[in-house]
Scaffold this motif. Structure first.
Motif: not given
Length: 280
Positions: A30-46
């Motif tokens: 879960r930890a590495p998947v969440m790291a990818f999600y937080r990265f993707a979430r920010l890129a999507d928000d931008i």
């Protein structure tokens, strides 16, 4: 340049249409998947920011790309993901591919045909599934089925949000060829309810989306990790249900998304079925 943290929408993984790093996954995954999600979430928000100029969006995404490669002035989410990938020896290509999709969102707001839309999904959706599979050490022979499922999820999201994307971002993922074939107009997306022609256009995209789900129907059975297999079975079941809803509900005037209890009911059945078949 604005601080990337100021551009965050506040949306989190529990707000997504499909499970993200659910409790089904082992904690170490879960930890590495969440790291990818937080990265993707920010890129999507931008990329989806309503007032940020495209040139600054691209600059912010460039900072994220640099952060993946270890640049100290890169965004915190990108630097953190870069470290996770380095520590676990994960291929960084998936994160870089995902940024390509968000960069495209800054400059491209129309797609000519279905093939063009799937090419976008090649960068916006398929890398997510591939990354999760790599985190779990799964055989890359599972990629084609994962790609089909991820592309279907992306198209479903586009159809659910077609009105909002048009009104807030002037972005249209329904292909121009579909508008031409059905007589619908792009401007119809700005209405309070879909016109008959727009309903026809939306419904016409369900069969090719369902075909992608058919291609991935046996995906969960090919996954070695039984907990990931159960989560994939849940995601597939939710997607099949949403396809049915898109055929009968107008995303401009009706709710297509599952309510929490509806999603929970579907998830329970799908997970139980997956685990039972695995045990048998």
């Amino acid at each position: 340049m604005a601080d990337s943290a100021d551009l965050a929408s506040g949306k989190g993984h529990r707000d997504e249409n499909f499970p993200v790093a659910s409790v089904l996954l082992k904690p170490e995954h879960r930890a590495p998947v969440m790291a990818f999600y937080r990265f993707a979430r920010l890129a999507d928000d931008i990329a989806d920011h309503e007032t940020l100029p495209p040139v600054e969006k691209l600059a912010q995404l460039g900072r994220m790309r640099a952060g993946l490669d270890g640049a100290p002035d890169g965004s915190a989410e990108a630097v953190a993901l870069g470290r996770v990938m380095a520590e676990r020896k994960l291929d960084p290509v998936h994160a870089h591919d995902l940024l390509t999709a968000f960069e495209r969102d800054c400059t491209v707001n129309r797609y000519a045909d279905w093939d063009g839309l799937i090419d976008y999904c090649r960068y916006s959706a398929m890398p997510v599934g591939r990354y999760v599979l790599d985190v779990h050490g799964e055989d890359r022979a599972t990629w084609p089925a994962s790609d089909a499922l991820c592309a279907a999820l992306q198209v479903i999201n586009h159809l659910q949000d077609c009105g909002k994307d048009y009104r807030t971002l002037d972005r249209v993922y329904i292909p121009a060829a579909t508008f031409a074939a059905t007589g619908a107009r792009i401007e119809d997306l700005g209405g309070d309810a879909a016109t008959p022609a727009l309903r026809t256009a939306i419904v016409s995209l369900v069969p090719p989306t369902r075909a992608l789900l058919d291609q991935s129907a046996g995906f969960s059975a090919t996954i070695a990790d039984r907990r990931l297999a159960a989560e994939v079975a849940i995601i597939h079941r939710l997607a099949v249900s949403l396809c049915g809803r898109l055929e009968t509900r107008d995303p401009l005037s009706e709710r297509v998304h599952h309510r929490p209890w509806e999603a929970a009911l579907l998830a329970t059945g799908a997970a139980a079925g997956s685990l039972f078949r695995r045990a048998a």
